[in-house]
Each structure stands twice: as C-alpha cells, then as structure tokens.
Design an enzyme around this catalytic site. Structure first.
Site, PDB file in Angstrom:
ATOM      1  N   TYR A 134       0.777  -1.020  -0.091  1.00  0.00           N
ATOM      2  CA  TYR A 134       0.009   0.009   0.019  1.00  0.00           C
ATOM      3  C   TYR A 134       1.077   1.082   0.089  1.00  0.00           C
ATOM      4  O   TYR A 134       1.460   1.467   1.080  1.00  0.00           O
ATOM      5  CB  TYR A 134      -0.783  -0.110   1.134  1.00  0.00           C
ATOM      6  CG  TYR A 134      -2.099   1.007   1.182  1.00  0.00           C
ATOM      7  CD1 TYR A 134      -2.058   2.080   0.530  1.00  0.00           C
ATOM      8  CD2 TYR A 134      -2.966   0.815   2.234  1.00  0.00           C
ATOM      9  CE1 TYR A 134      -2.935   2.888   0.427  1.00  0.00           C
ATOM     10  CE2 TYR A 134      -4.096   1.669   2.377  1.00  0.00           C
ATOM     11  CZ  TYR A 134      -4.017   2.798   1.457  1.00  0.00           C
ATOM     12  OH  TYR A 134      -5.124   3.964   1.381  1.00  0.00           O
ATOM     13  N   LYS A 164      -0.860  -0.883  -4.434  1.00  0.00           N
ATOM     14  CA  LYS A 164      -1.879   0.128  -4.254  1.00  0.00           C
ATOM     15  C   LYS A 164      -1.386   1.511  -4.306  1.00  0.00           C
ATOM     16  O   LYS A 164      -0.745   1.819  -3.370  1.00  0.00           O
ATOM     17  CB  LYS A 164      -2.805  -0.272  -3.102  1.00  0.00           C
ATOM     18  CG  LYS A 164      -3.845   0.752  -3.084  1.00  0.00           C
ATOM     19  CD  LYS A 164      -4.638   0.584  -1.709  1.00  0.00           C
ATOM     20  CE  LYS A 164      -6.091   1.356  -1.593  1.00  0.00           C
ATOM     21  NZ  LYS A 164      -5.778   2.729  -1.426  1.00  0.00           N
TER      22      LYS A 164
END
Length: 293
Positions: A134, A164
């Site tokens: 992330y 992400k």
C-alpha cells in the site's frame, strides 16, 4: 496486455449509533456496491479508519465479509506499525479464507529500507501469502526509491504481488512495471484513475467508490473501450466532486453521501467531525451538478 481487474471499493467502516461496529450495515453496503458493478473490496484500510480501530474490530470487519469470498475479490489490509501485529492480522485473515492481503509500510520511526523490506518478507514468510504494498507516501511519509537495490530486490521477489499506488507521482507506476511486469498495479487516487489506466493499471481501489461507483464504472468502461473524450469529461466531473469532498473532509463526506443513498454507515470516529448542515447542503448541490448515475 495487462490484466484488468476493475474497480475495488475501499470499504468504509459502518458504525451503529453507539459507535460500535455495524455488521449488518457493512453487508448492506457491500451488496449495493456489488449490484453497482464492484469487482472487489479492499477491507480494513484508510477508508475504514483502520488506525482508529482496535485489533479485534479490524478482524471483525474481515469476518463480516467472509460470505463474500465466494462471490467477489476481497483484499484484507493487514498493515500495522509492528511486524508482530501485521503478522497477526495476516494470519487471522488467512484463517478466515483470505488469499489476498495488503499492507502499508510501518510508520512513525525512520526505518531503513532494509527494515521496511524485512517487514514485508516477514509477513510473507509467516503466512505464505504474498503482500500488496500500500504505497501512500503522503500519509506514511515513506517513499520507495526504486533505484535502491534493497527495494529492487523486494519488488522483484515472490513476497510482493501488487501495488496500491496512492501516490500522485504517476511516473512511479512505470518504474514498478519496468522493474517487475508481473506486479498487479492498482490506482489509489480516485482523481487519477484514467491517467493510471493509460499506464496499464489493472484497476483502481478508492474511497469514493462507496458512494460514486456508478460514475466511476462509466469512466472505467469508457476509457477501456476507447471512448477517451467521454472518459475524460466524466473524470473531470468526478474530480469536481472529489474536490468538494476533500474541502469538507473526505471520509465524513463519503459517509454522508452513503447515508443519502440509503446506507446508514454512521459518522467517522473522533477526531474526525461530522458535516455541518451547511456542508451537507454544499455536498448535495455538488452531487446534483456533477454525479452521473
């Protein structure tokens, strides 16, 4: 051609009036998002107020979504500030049947690249589940310098399955792709969706998809089918809504609009503050002007 996995909702955490979790509201929201075309869900992340939840509450969010594992793609965010807790989250998610996990890098302390990489290797080795990184440097204050051999090795390893990319430096996506073409790349800023699709992102994961999913589905399919001008105009309208949301508070705005759509998800936890009546009227006006259902 890069596989396209579509739009994943970064699910908000619904609360009851007493501030506790509201599992029934979570299921109801997920059902609406699936009807609207969601390709999957990102659970327990920033939009879920993960840093304001107890460990058990985050696990409860994973548990509530278990019936959806056979119906759609679910990604459990297991990021934590200690490797020990991140591994616990990951092990609990795996025991529930999750096969896809994600994690922010550990925050606050100025960890070295070697320590950051070890965090991801340790999660993978403890669970056998590769991790989606992330990448949110605006909040984690951790930018991945892909010229560093430590990070080159990490992102080329079996420990990492995707990114992400919640980073407005879109160019970094190309760096990830050149380093490891096997990585699944997801846009994380709703405002940059068509820009990252042009780079080859497999999809998008976003907070406003909780309440704006029909609009973003139109953007996604218009761009994917080559209707670029239509996609661009829809993205401009979506960004006008996003600008308004961020002006009054992103998560309070998302939760408010969810409530207007029939999903009572409560208000974010303190120190977030609910919208005022004036702010709600402002958001209503913006939605009326720009939202394409």
């Amino acid at each position: 051609m890069t596989e396209k996995l579509g739009i994943y909702v970064a699910l908000v955490t619904p609360y009851a009036k007493d501030g506790t979790l509201n599992p029934a509201a979570q299921v109801k929201l997920m059902e609406r998002n699936l009807r609207e075309g969601a390709s999957g869900f990102f659970l327990g992340g920033s939009s879920a107020e993960c840093w304001l939840l107890s460990h058990q509450e985050r696990v409860e969010i994973f548990k509530t979504a278990v019936p959806f594992l056979s119906r759609t793609h679910l990604i459990a965010h297991v990021g934590a500030n200690s490797t020990w807790e991140a591994i616990r989250f990951a092990q609990e998610a795996k025991a529930l049947g999750y096969t896809m996990i994600a994690a922010t890098p550990p925050q606050y302390y100025g960890y070295s690249p070697k320590e950051i990489a070890s965090y991801y290797y340790d999660i993978y080795q403890a669970t056998g589940l590769p991790v989606m990184v992330y990448n949110f440097p605006g909040n984690t204050h951790r930018d991945f310098n892909l010229e560093d051999p430590v990070y080159q090795k990490l992102f080329s390893s079996d420990a990492i399955w995707g990114i992400k990319h919640t980073n407005q430096v879109v160019y970094q996506l190309e760096q990830f792709m050149r380093l490891n073409p096997r990585l699944k790349l997801f846009n994380g800023y709703d405002e940059t969706m068509i820009a990252t699709m042009a780079y080859g992102c497999t999809g998008s994961i976003g907070s406003t998809f909780n309440c704006l999913l029909p609009h973003f589905e139109k953007i996604y399919h218009a761009f994917d089918e080559g209707r670029i001008e239509e996609a661009r105009e829809l993205q401009h309208k979506a960004n006008a809504i996003m600008q308004a949301f961020c002006k009054v508070g992103l998560f309070p705005a998302v939760k408010y609009v969810c409530s207007t759509l029939g999903d009572d998800v409560g208000v974010p936890r303190r120190p977030f503050t609910p919208l005022t009546d004036e702010q709600k009227r402002y958001i209503d006006d913006v939605m009326d002007q720009y939202f394409v259902r």
